[in-house]
Design an enzyme around this catalytic site. Structure first.
Site, PDB file in Angstrom:
ATOM      1  N   GLY A 108      -5.489  -9.396  -8.658  1.00  4.50           N
ATOM      2  CA  GLY A 108      -4.900  -9.411  -9.992  1.00  4.50           C
ATOM      3  C   GLY A 108      -5.673 -10.335 -10.894  1.00  4.50           C
ATOM      4  O   GLY A 108      -6.047 -11.431 -10.477  1.00  4.50           O
TER       5      GLY A 108
ATOM      6  N   TYR B  58      -8.162  -0.108   0.232  1.00  5.22           N
ATOM      7  CA  TYR B  58      -8.729  -0.602  -1.015  1.00  5.22           C
ATOM      8  C   TYR B  58      -8.319  -2.018  -1.403  1.00  5.22           C
ATOM      9  O   TYR B  58      -9.170  -2.816  -1.800  1.00  5.22           O
ATOM     10  CB  TYR B  58      -8.310   0.365  -2.134  1.00  5.22           C
ATOM     11  CG  TYR B  58      -8.662  -0.095  -3.513  1.00  5.22           C
ATOM     12  CD1 TYR B  58      -9.958   0.034  -4.013  1.00  5.22           C
ATOM     13  CD2 TYR B  58      -7.700  -0.691  -4.327  1.00  5.22           C
ATOM     14  CE1 TYR B  58     -10.278  -0.404  -5.280  1.00  5.22           C
ATOM     15  CE2 TYR B  58      -8.025  -1.134  -5.600  1.00  5.22           C
ATOM     16  CZ  TYR B  58      -9.311  -0.986  -6.075  1.00  5.22           C
ATOM     17  OH  TYR B  58      -9.629  -1.426  -7.311  1.00  5.22           O
TER      18      TYR B  58
ATOM     19  N   ASN C 203       4.609 -10.933  -5.039  1.00  2.00           N
ATOM     20  CA  ASN C 203       3.710  -9.795  -4.922  1.00  2.00           C
ATOM     21  C   ASN C 203       4.550  -8.598  -4.503  1.00  2.00           C
ATOM     22  O   ASN C 203       5.083  -8.587  -3.400  1.00  2.00           O
ATOM     23  CB  ASN C 203       2.636 -10.111  -3.875  1.00  2.00           C
ATOM     24  CG  ASN C 203       1.766  -8.909  -3.532  1.00  2.00           C
ATOM     25  OD1 ASN C 203       1.058  -8.939  -2.544  1.00  2.00           O
ATOM     26  ND2 ASN C 203       1.792  -7.870  -4.323  1.00  2.00           N
ATOM     27  N   GLY C 204       4.644  -7.604  -5.393  1.00  2.00           N
ATOM     28  CA  GLY C 204       5.427  -6.421  -5.046  1.00  2.00           C
ATOM     29  C   GLY C 204       6.149  -5.874  -6.251  1.00  2.00           C
ATOM     30  O   GLY C 204       5.803  -6.178  -7.392  1.00  2.00           O
TER      31      GLY C 204
ATOM     32  N   CYS D 272      -0.176  -8.278  -6.649  1.00  2.00           N
ATOM     33  CA  CYS D 272      -0.666  -9.617  -6.982  1.00  2.00           C
ATOM     34  C   CYS D 272      -1.115 -10.370  -5.730  1.00  2.00           C
ATOM     35  O   CYS D 272      -0.957  -9.898  -4.609  1.00  2.00           O
ATOM     36  CB  CYS D 272       0.449 -10.392  -7.645  1.00  2.00           C
ATOM     37  SG  CYS D 272       1.227  -9.494  -8.987  1.00  2.00           S
TER      38      CYS D 272
END
Ligand code: SF4
Length: 474
Positions: free
Chosen positions: A32, A245, A106-107, A5
């Protein structure tokens, strides 16, 4: 495979913090697209607004105006844990009789399910099924005389990847796991401070990049400025996919502009896997720079052979196979006028399940390409990820089940070459010990991941799915 995220936070009493957060989330939209949310605080209360979809779908003038305050946090979500439902949109706001805290994460935790069960047995009620709600409740339940003590206590219990931004009525806190798996940086605005997953979000709101948040560090931001509570930053394991990416090419991580590292990946591929070709193209947008790098090193001219419809979400971050299949067709339009009769070298970022690449090859052949030579910036992905990137199970990973020649045949390419792990690390230009390379090597920074592999991640996903459905039925 899906990614993680985007998180953002800002303390700036003189500005419209909700609006700035909105624009920062726009810049982080690539991380996201399932849901978005903003929480603001004014010194007394926290207001929270979340919804399903992209930032521009979730927020209106009216909803932004309903979020006054001097500080804000925001979140773009891809479902790294828990399903893609409104109950899991973040920030997650939790309260007890005396305090409240909003958390954006985030994770992915590797012991989230265990901690969830523990909190449920203690009488904690959950509205959704995310790790983030587990973290928020753990912070609230933790011993300590200050938020930083409670957060530190929570960090000692949670295992896995997390870059967190948290909001109390009086301050913003941010914290990063002790491996620093996901990026998190600190910036300065005119009369305050900002934190963001990537520097591109700071750029877009006119903030100046100051530094990265260190692994295991907690940072508090309030009217007294920035206060740092350092931990043990000696074991770094940043996800190398941020460089390949996930992050935008205009972001800088650990001092490296991602555009330059992707150029170097393409050049590395040209050295490791040279081929006689007429034209080179990167699959847009994530491999565009790598395509240019391959062209520069090989001397083969670079072209745009596929035009991307930028308004269709990345297949990588669409949540199920049906949507992914649809997404590939909607995403690219080949240019027969460029491709017809040519020997095409195609550079792409990765092959995960092997569902997208054969379609790209077929599309190029149909547009007239005489030969298609695939070159991939990531080494073969053989192992699943438990740090929040949904590689799904080993069974689904094409490189875990086929050799490179078999994959080449499966995708119907004339040749296939992957960048080596050594070549990838060299392209990034930082010591190998700084990175997690587990999906290529199977060498996981957290041993418990192997235990999860044995248990079966599908089993865990089913538990979470059932829990979410039970909550919604109730
Ligand atoms: S296993 Fe792969 S995708 Fe997951 S954190 Fe490590 S490098 Fe990133």
């Amino acid at each position: 495979m899906h990614e993680s995220c985007g998180v953002f936070g800002i303390y700036s009493p003189s500005e419209d913090v909700a609006r700035l957060t909105f624009f920062a989330l726009y810049a982080l939209q690539h991380r996201g697209q399932e849901s978005a949310g903003i929480a603001t605080a004014d010194g007394k209360i926290i207001r929270n607004y979340t919804g399903m979809g992209r930032v521009s779908n979730v927020f209106t003038e009216e909803s932004l105006r309903s979020l006054p305050g001097r500080m804000a946090i925001g979140h773009n979500r891809y479902s790294t844990s828990g399903s893609s439902r409104a109950c899991n949109a973040q920030p997650i706001l939790v309260s007890n009789e005396t305090s409240s805290i909003a958390v954006a994460h985030n994770g992915n935790l590797v012991n989230g399910e265990h901690l969830y069960q523990e909190l449920v047995s203690l009488g904690y009620k959950f509205n959704g099924t995310t790790d983030s709600e587990v973290i928020a409740n753990l912070i609230l339940a933790s011993p300590g005389n200050s938020w930083e003590e409670k957060i530190r206590h929570t960090m000692r219990r949670i295992k896995g990847a997390y870059s967190l931004v948290m909001l109390t009525p009086q301050a913003i806190y941010t914290a990063r796991d002790n491996f620093g798996v996901r990026p998190l940086c600190l910036g300065k605005v005119d009369h305050g401070w900002a934190v963001a997953s990537e520097t591109c979000a700071l750029d877009h709101i006119g903030a100046e990049f100051i530094r990265e948040i260190e692994p295991d560090e907690i940072v508090k931001i309030d009217q007294n400025g920035v206060q740092s509570f350092k931990g043990d930053a000696s074991h770094k394991a940043m996800c190398i996919f941020e460089y390949i990416y996930f992050a935008r090419p205009d972001s800088v991580i650990n001092g490296k502009l991602l555009y330059n590292t992707r150029l170097a990946m393409g050049a590395g591929l040209a050295k490791e896997h040279p081929i006689d070709g007429d034209i080179v193209m990167g699959v847009p947008d994530s491999a565009t720079a790598a395509g240019t790098g391959y062209a520069r090193e090989s001397g083969i001219p670079v072209v745009e052979g596929l035009i991307k419809n930028r308004y269709v979400g990345r297949t990588f971050i669409m949540p199920d196979q049906r949507m992914r299949d649809l997404g590939v067709k909607m995403k690219f339009n080949p240019l027969p006028q460029v491709l017809d009769g040519e020997r095409v070298v195609v550079v792409d970022d990765s092959i995960v399940r092997g569902t997208t690449t054969p379609k790209v090859v077929k599309m190029l052949r149909k547009a007239g390409a005489k030969e298609v030579h695939m070159r991939i910036c990531a080494p073969p992905i053989k192992y699943p990820c438990f740090f929040g990137v949904d590689m799904a199970t080993r069974r689904e990973l094409i490189a875990a089940n086929k050799t490179v020649p078999e994959i080449c045949e499966y995708i119907d390419a004339d040749s296939l070459g992957y960048l080596s792990v050594e070549g990838l690390v060299k392209a990034v230009g930082l010591p190998r010990e700084n990175f997690c390379l587990a999906c290529f090597t199977g060498d996981y920074p957290i041993p418990v991941q192997l235990e999860m592999d044995k248990l079966g991640i599908e089993n865990l996903a089913n538990i979470q799915q059932n829990a979410c459905e039970a909550i919604e039925d109730a």
